[in-house]
Design an enzyme around this catalytic site. Sequence first.
Site, PDB file in Angstrom:
ATOM      1  CE1 TYR A   1      -3.751  -2.368   0.172  1.00  8.99           C
ATOM      2  CE2 TYR A   1      -2.600  -3.325   2.040  1.00  8.99           C
ATOM      3  CZ  TYR A   1      -3.597  -3.389   1.089  1.00  8.99           C
ATOM      4  OH  TYR A   1      -4.428  -4.472   1.042  1.00  8.99           O
TER       5      TYR A   1
ATOM      6  CG  HIS B   1      -9.302  -1.043  -5.521  1.00  7.56           C
ATOM      7  ND1 HIS B   1      -9.848  -1.366  -4.306  1.00  7.56           N
ATOM      8  CD2 HIS B   1     -10.300  -1.153  -6.429  1.00  7.56           C
ATOM      9  CE1 HIS B   1     -11.119  -1.661  -4.464  1.00  7.56           C
ATOM     10  NE2 HIS B   1     -11.421  -1.530  -5.746  1.00  7.56           N
TER      11      HIS B   1
END
Length: 152
Positions: free
Chosen positions: A23, A101
């Site tokens: 991430y 995302h």
Amino acid sequence: MANLLVLHGPNLNLLGSREPEIYGHATLDAINTDLAARATAAGHALQSFQSNAEHALVDRVQAAHNDGTDFILINPAGLTHTSVALRDAMAAVAIPFIEVHLSNPHAREPFRHTSYFSDLAVGLVAGFGPIGYGLALAAAIQRLDANDSKAR
């Protein structure tokens, strides 16, 4: 001036420390600050909301129906693959949205390959890390500005 809403799903409050190899290192606050500055520079208003609770996200989507929200950017996170309730809320309010995302769900575990939102979304940005939010915002602003110029 258009009103944009950015919704962040479960665990995104941990950005910067949660699995940075997937991430990245940007925090949610940094992402939200960047988006707000970009929206303001383009003459628009932007609010952000994050929750780990599905019902809170559903409540915020429903509130968007009456608070002047013109466009939504949503990263449903883990709810992408599980939340019929959040999907139904997005369909019910009929506010255009882009699904975002940080990682590419299709390059991950098979259960992440299914999104309950993509078929309703104006578009999907995935796999570019935090810059994906900026790309989604740019697309939303372009769409809003084009619609505004048609209305004149």
